[in-house]
Structure formats: C-alpha cells, structure tokens
Design a protein around this motif. Structure first.
Motif, PDB file in Angstrom:
ATOM      1  N   MET A 113      31.326  53.525  11.727  1.00 14.18           N
ATOM      2  CA  MET A 113      30.651  52.633  10.794  1.00 14.18           C
ATOM      3  C   MET A 113      31.704  52.051   9.864  1.00 14.18           C
ATOM      4  SD  MET A 113      27.632  53.513   7.955  1.00 14.18           S
ATOM      5  CE  MET A 113      26.720  54.498   9.096  1.00 14.18           C
TER       6      MET A 113
ATOM      7  N   ILE B 201      32.141  49.005   6.748  1.00 15.36           N
ATOM      8  CA  ILE B 201      31.467  48.076   5.849  1.00 15.36           C
ATOM      9  C   ILE B 201      32.494  47.090   5.318  1.00 15.36           C
ATOM     10  CG2 ILE B 201      30.191  47.834   3.677  1.00 15.36           C
ATOM     11  CD1 ILE B 201      28.966  50.589   4.235  1.00 15.36           C
TER      12      ILE B 201
ATOM     13  N   TYR C  18      27.580  41.903   2.174  1.00 15.93           N
ATOM     14  CA  TYR C  18      28.395  42.889   2.874  1.00 15.93           C
ATOM     15  C   TYR C  18      27.625  43.330   4.102  1.00 15.93           C
ATOM     16  CZ  TYR C  18      31.746  43.428  -0.915  1.00 15.93           C
ATOM     17  OH  TYR C  18      32.735  43.194  -1.842  1.00 15.93           O
TER      18      TYR C  18
ATOM     19  N   CYS D  48      27.444  46.063   7.643  1.00 17.54           N
ATOM     20  CA  CYS D  48      27.820  47.339   8.246  1.00 17.54           C
ATOM     21  C   CYS D  48      27.919  47.115   9.750  1.00 17.54           C
ATOM     22  CB  CYS D  48      26.757  48.395   7.923  1.00 17.54           C
ATOM     23  SG  CYS D  48      27.092  49.982   8.707  1.00 17.54           S
ATOM     24  N   TRP D  49      29.111  47.356  10.290  1.00 17.97           N
ATOM     25  CA  TRP D  49      29.341  47.178  11.712  1.00 17.97           C
ATOM     26  C   TRP D  49      29.465  48.530  12.389  1.00 17.97           C
ATOM     27  CZ3 TRP D  49      30.989  43.665   8.161  1.00 17.97           C
ATOM     28  CH2 TRP D  49      30.767  42.317   8.436  1.00 17.97           C
ATOM     29  N   ILE D  50      28.823  48.633  13.531  1.00 23.23           N
ATOM     30  CA  ILE D  50      28.934  49.820  14.378  1.00 23.23           C
ATOM     31  C   ILE D  50      29.372  49.341  15.751  1.00 23.23           C
ATOM     32  CG2 ILE D  50      27.690  51.723  15.479  1.00 23.23           C
ATOM     33  CD1 ILE D  50      25.904  51.853  13.001  1.00 23.23           C
TER      34      ILE D  50
ATOM     35  N   VAL E 110      18.394  46.147   8.003  1.00 18.58           N
ATOM     36  CA  VAL E 110      18.994  46.930   9.080  1.00 18.58           C
ATOM     37  C   VAL E 110      18.280  46.519  10.360  1.00 18.58           C
ATOM     38  CG1 VAL E 110      19.375  49.242  10.022  1.00 18.58           C
ATOM     39  CG2 VAL E 110      19.551  48.865   7.551  1.00 18.58           C
TER      40      VAL E 110
ATOM     41  N   TYR F  18      19.040  50.113  14.829  1.00 19.25           N
ATOM     42  CA  TYR F  18      19.893  51.014  14.062  1.00 19.25           C
ATOM     43  C   TYR F  18      19.130  51.734  12.942  1.00 19.25           C
ATOM     44  CZ  TYR F  18      23.726  48.719  16.480  1.00 19.25           C
ATOM     45  OH  TYR F  18      24.586  48.242  17.444  1.00 19.25           O
TER      46      TYR F  18
ATOM     47  N   ILE G  94      22.245  53.607   7.355  1.00 16.33           N
ATOM     48  CA  ILE G  94      22.942  52.348   7.095  1.00 16.33           C
ATOM     49  C   ILE G  94      22.521  51.744   5.760  1.00 16.33           C
ATOM     50  CG2 ILE G  94      23.219  49.971   7.912  1.00 16.33           C
ATOM     51  CD1 ILE G  94      23.078  51.228  10.793  1.00 16.33           C
TER      52      ILE G  94
ATOM     53  N   ALA H 144      24.093  53.735   3.028  1.00 14.81           N
ATOM     54  CA  ALA H 144      25.537  53.497   2.979  1.00 14.81           C
ATOM     55  C   ALA H 144      25.850  52.151   2.326  1.00 14.81           C
ATOM     56  CB  ALA H 144      26.128  53.551   4.386  1.00 14.81           C
ATOM     57  N   LEU H 145      25.058  51.136   2.621  1.00 15.92           N
ATOM     58  CA  LEU H 145      25.304  49.814   2.042  1.00 15.92           C
ATOM     59  C   LEU H 145      25.069  49.802   0.537  1.00 15.92           C
ATOM     60  CD1 LEU H 145      23.757  47.663   4.893  1.00 15.92           C
ATOM     61  CD2 LEU H 145      26.124  47.488   4.068  1.00 15.92           C
TER      62      LEU H 145
ATOM     63  N   PHE I 189      27.876  51.750  -1.098  1.00 15.31           N
ATOM     64  CA  PHE I 189      29.113  50.973  -1.047  1.00 15.31           C
ATOM     65  C   PHE I 189      29.160  49.957  -2.188  1.00 15.31           C
ATOM     66  CE2 PHE I 189      31.519  47.236   0.246  1.00 15.31           C
ATOM     67  CZ  PHE I 189      32.728  47.790   0.621  1.00 15.31           C
TER      68      PHE I 189
END
Length: 146
Positions: free
Chosen positions: A1, A3, A55, A57-59, A83, A87, A92, A95-96, A99
């Motif tokens: 993951m 960001i 921003y 979030c890439w997986i 999201v 996912y 996520i 986390a965002l 962040f």
C-alpha cells in the motif's frame, strides 16, 4: 500500500479516480437510498478543475481509494473519502484519513459528512475518534468532527 498525491492534470490518474469515485458512491447511493450524490454526476473536466487536495492509495499499481479535502487555517474539511468496492475492508479509508492527519500540520479540527444511512462510513469515523455533531434531516446527512 502506497499513499501519494493524485495529479489531476494527468488524464490517466483523474480518469482512474473518477472510476473509483463512481464505484464507491454507487455503493453509498444504494445504502442511503438516493443517487443524489453530486460526485456521481461529476465528469472528468469538473474533477480536474476541482480545488480540493487529493491523495490516493495504490495497491499493486492500482488506485484503490482516495481522499480529498480543503483546508482553511487550522480546519480541515474532508470532501471525499472513497474506496473501490474491490478493496473494501482493508483499512484503506482509515489509512487515508490517518495519512492526511500526519501530513497537514497545525490542524485543530477535522470535519466530514456522510449519509445518515451509510453505516460503514459512520463506523469508520467513530473508530477514528470523530464525534457526531449533527444531522441535517432534509438531506439525510450526518456531520462529524474530530
């Protein structure tokens, strides 16, 4: 993951964001019983002209989720937290938000709104320490603050 900032000038990033946003808001529309979510009607040009900070979030190279906000002084107003349904339940959203709390120094208050019947979003905000500060009955929207 991973960001990082979403570059809205990149047609590829903006298009993928639009896809993630639509998929996420279609789920919310079903939960709240209304498709009157402005972001569902947004096109690529409107998204690219947004003055929000984004921003993502890439997986594994795929945009899985995104957050956008505006900041005025020590107030941070979350406009979108999306999201992709593929996912969901992977942390996520949490986390965002975490962040953004870390990268934006001097924030004293964070506000966010969601549909009153969007129980997954309401639970997320409560887990993150947000408190419900009101409900707008005419729109079915709940406001939270941290």
């Amino acid at each position: 993951m991973a960001i990082g900032k979403i570059q809205l000038q990149s047609i590829q990033q903006a298009q993928r964001l639009l896809e993630v946003q639509r998929a996420a808001y279609l789920v919310e529309a079903k939960l709240i019983g209304s498709s009157a979510i402005p972001a569902l009607q947004e096109d690529l040009e409107a998204l690219q002209n947004s003055d929000e900070i984004f921003y993502g979030c890439w997986i594994d190279g795929e945009l899985a989720g995104a957050i956008s906000y505006k900041r005025e002084g020590s107030l941070l107003d979350i406009y979108r937290l999306v999201v992709h349904p593929s996912y969901f339940r992977r942390g996520i959203g949490k986390a965002l938000v975490s962040f953004v709390e870390e990268v934006e120094e001097g924030i004293e208050r964070i506000i966010v709104s969601t549909g009153a019947r969007n129980l997954p979003a309401k639970r997320l905000y409560e887990v993150l320490g947000f408190s419900e500060i009101g409900e707008r009955g005419h729109t079915g929207t709940v406001d939270y603050a941290f």
